[in-house]
Design an enzyme around this catalytic site. Structure first.
Site, PDB file in Angstrom:
ATOM      1  N   ASN A  56       0.704  -1.452   0.042  1.00  0.00           N
ATOM      2  CA  ASN A  56       0.136  -0.237   0.366  1.00  0.00           C
ATOM      3  C   ASN A  56       1.438   1.078   0.286  1.00  0.00           C
ATOM      4  O   ASN A  56       2.017   1.274   0.334  1.00  0.00           O
ATOM      5  CB  ASN A  56      -0.451   0.005   0.962  1.00  0.00           C
ATOM      6  CG  ASN A  56      -1.669  -0.982   1.300  1.00  0.00           C
ATOM      7  OD1 ASN A  56      -2.445  -1.891  -0.126  1.00  0.00           O
ATOM      8  ND2 ASN A  56      -2.406  -1.764   2.008  1.00  0.00           N
TER       9      ASN A  56
ATOM     10  N   HIS B 137       5.386  -1.264  -2.752  1.00  0.00           N
ATOM     11  CA  HIS B 137       5.411  -0.345  -3.740  1.00  0.00           C
ATOM     12  C   HIS B 137       5.315   1.216  -3.977  1.00  0.00           C
ATOM     13  O   HIS B 137       5.098   2.025  -4.187  1.00  0.00           O
ATOM     14  CB  HIS B 137       4.146  -0.244  -4.429  1.00  0.00           C
ATOM     15  CG  HIS B 137       3.948  -2.241  -5.043  1.00  0.00           C
ATOM     16  ND1 HIS B 137       2.703  -2.244  -4.259  1.00  0.00           N
ATOM     17  CD2 HIS B 137       5.178  -2.883  -5.068  1.00  0.00           C
ATOM     18  CE1 HIS B 137       2.631  -3.615  -4.949  1.00  0.00           C
ATOM     19  NE2 HIS B 137       4.530  -3.677  -5.359  1.00  0.00           N
TER      20      HIS B 137
HETATM   21  N1  APR Z   1     -11.368  -7.101   4.272  1.00  0.00           N
HETATM   22  C1  APR Z   1     -10.579  -8.284   3.803  1.00  0.00           C
HETATM   23  N2  APR Z   1     -10.757  -8.698   2.297  1.00  0.00           N
HETATM   24  C2  APR Z   1     -10.765  -7.341   2.048  1.00  0.00           C
HETATM   25  C3  APR Z   1     -11.517  -6.100   2.378  1.00  0.00           C
HETATM   26  C4  APR Z   1     -11.568  -5.995   3.841  1.00  0.00           C
HETATM   27  N3  APR Z   1     -11.893  -5.431   4.644  1.00  0.00           N
HETATM   28  N4  APR Z   1     -11.220  -5.485   1.244  1.00  0.00           N
HETATM   29  C5  APR Z   1     -10.278  -5.904   0.424  1.00  0.00           C
HETATM   30  N5  APR Z   1     -10.336  -7.132   0.453  1.00  0.00           N
HETATM   31  C6  APR Z   1      -9.833  -8.491   0.066  1.00  0.00           C
HETATM   32  C7  APR Z   1     -10.570  -8.680  -1.249  1.00  0.00           C
HETATM   33  O1  APR Z   1     -10.735  -9.654  -1.793  1.00  0.00           O
HETATM   34  C8  APR Z   1      -9.302  -8.772  -3.103  1.00  0.00           C
HETATM   35  O2  APR Z   1      -8.617 -10.321  -2.725  1.00  0.00           O
HETATM   36  O3  APR Z   1      -8.319  -7.304  -0.400  1.00  0.00           O
HETATM   37  C9  APR Z   1      -7.673  -7.928  -1.550  1.00  0.00           C
HETATM   38  C10 APR Z   1      -7.163  -6.638  -2.085  1.00  0.00           C
HETATM   39  O4  APR Z   1      -6.666  -7.136  -3.838  1.00  0.00           O
HETATM   40  P1  APR Z   1      -6.447  -6.028  -4.717  1.00  0.00           P
HETATM   41  O5  APR Z   1      -7.338  -5.305  -5.108  1.00  0.00           O
HETATM   42  O6  APR Z   1      -5.505  -6.667  -5.811  1.00  0.00           O
HETATM   43  O7  APR Z   1      -5.085  -5.590  -3.865  1.00  0.00           O
HETATM   44  P2  APR Z   1      -3.603  -5.649  -3.707  1.00  0.00           P
HETATM   45  O8  APR Z   1      -3.200  -7.259  -3.460  1.00  0.00           O
HETATM   46  O9  APR Z   1      -2.599  -5.316  -2.737  1.00  0.00           O
HETATM   47  O10 APR Z   1      -3.142  -5.419  -5.503  1.00  0.00           O
HETATM   48  C11 APR Z   1      -1.313  -5.293  -5.241  1.00  0.00           C
HETATM   49  O11 APR Z   1      -2.037  -3.900  -7.297  1.00  0.00           O
HETATM   50  O12 APR Z   1      -2.047  -2.933  -8.583  1.00  0.00           O
HETATM   51  C12 APR Z   1      -1.248  -3.148  -8.163  1.00  0.00           C
HETATM   52  O13 APR Z   1      -0.188  -1.583  -7.226  1.00  0.00           O
HETATM   53  C13 APR Z   1      -1.362  -2.310  -6.874  1.00  0.00           C
HETATM   54  O14 APR Z   1      -0.204  -2.600  -4.659  1.00  0.00           O
HETATM   55  C14 APR Z   1      -1.314  -3.327  -5.576  1.00  0.00           C
HETATM   56  C15 APR Z   1      -0.769  -4.134  -6.244  1.00  0.00           C
END
Ligand code: APR
Length: 257
Positions: A104, A123
């Site tokens: 994040n 990141h």
């Molecule tokens: N509680 C539990 N899980 C949650 C919640 C919550 N309140 N809100 C969202 N999620 C879960 C979703 O189910 C999803 O699987 O968090 C996950 C978020 O996944 P992504 O949106 O893909 O985010 P992330 O894994 O951080 O992405 C990685 O991708 O686009 C790039 O650089 C960006 O750092 C990011 C990287």
């Protein structure tokens, strides 16, 4: 769910070198959209437009980038740490946190009280801006003002170079020190807890694998399934804030007796 909560609390009580790994799902309860849930950032914007190469070579891509970044920054500025961040800060207070590796860019682990040296921002951060040519630093709020006053693509006052938030875009080199440190600390952990990540972006998603290779227990706390669930010791699907608050409640109870 209660049994899983107790198991993870037990793991925490018995561990001394805990690495927590957070993704955008750790910050959605603070009002910041994640990327791949319905209504997330990649629903509104096409990730193809945000490759670093395009930012460097194409004025229209730069305008789109700054439009998205400006919108996200407005939500980042207002965001407060939620129970996920507070639970991770409490793990440090309990002297159990080796580090928190985060994908994040919102700075909420700092705001929640984790010490800077315990936070690895894989990141980068959206809270500062640099000139890609002369590396001069700019305050993010000052650049936000320029955009809100009509500048579409801000440039450096000294050298006219391109300004960009200090985040890592697709195709941009990962920060070497942070990435190597994350590999090492994951491998050396005795408990690795993933919170709120889809675990689809590399090399970040390799960290839980390194942790398992180093003999750690792996816990995944996420609303949706992830590709790594099959070799986690515990998977808890649900809302991370509520789950982490219940886990730390159990830890406090156990430590007090
Ligand atoms: N509680 C539990 N899980 C949650 C919640 C919550 N309140 N809100 C969202 N999620 C879960 C979703 O189910 C999803 O699987 O968090 C996950 C978020 O996944 P992504 O949106 O893909 O985010 P992330 O894994 O951080 O992405 C990685 O991708 O686009 C790039 O650089 C960006 O750092 C990011 C990287």
């Amino acid at each position: 769910m209660e049994e899983l909560i107790e198991t993870v609390a037990e793991f925490i009580v018995r561990s001394r070198r805990i690495v927590v790994f957070t993704g955008a799902g750790a910050s959605t309860e603070s009002g910041i959209a994640d990327f791949r849930s319905r209504g997330g950032i990649w629903d509104k914007y096409n990730p193809e437009d945000f490759y670093f190469q395009k930012f460097l070579t194409n004025e229209e891509s730069r305008e789109k980038y700054w439009q998205m970044s400006t919108e996200v920054y407005e939500s980042l500025k207002k965001a407060k740490p939620n129970p996920v961040h507070l639970a991770i800060a409490e793990l440090e207070k309990l002297d159990k946190l080796d580090c928190v590796i985060t994908q994040n860019i919102d700075g909420l682990h700092h705001k929640a009280g984790n010490s800077r040296e315990k936070i690895i921002e894989l990141h980068g951060t959206a809270l500062s801006v640099s000139c890609l040519s002369c590396r001069r630093k700019y305050d993010r709020d000052e650049v936000q003002e320029r955009i809100l006053n009509g500048v579409k693509v801000p440039r450096c006052d000294d050298c006219e170079g391109l300004l960009k938030p200090d985040t890592i875009s697709f195709g941009q080199a990962m920060p070497e020190r942070e990435t190597n440190e994350a590999y090492e600390r994951s491998f050396g952990s005795d408990l690795f807890v993933v919170i709120g990540s889809s675990l689809v972006v590399q090399p970040a998603a390799t960290m839980p694998v390194r942790a398992k290779q180093g003999g750690a227990k792996l816990v995944i706390i996420n609303r949706d399934p992830t590709p790594h669930d099959s070799y986690a010791d515990v998977v808890i699907n649900g809302v991370a804030g509520e789950i982490m608050a219940r886990i730390l409640g159990k830890v406090r109870e156990t430590i007090r007796h």
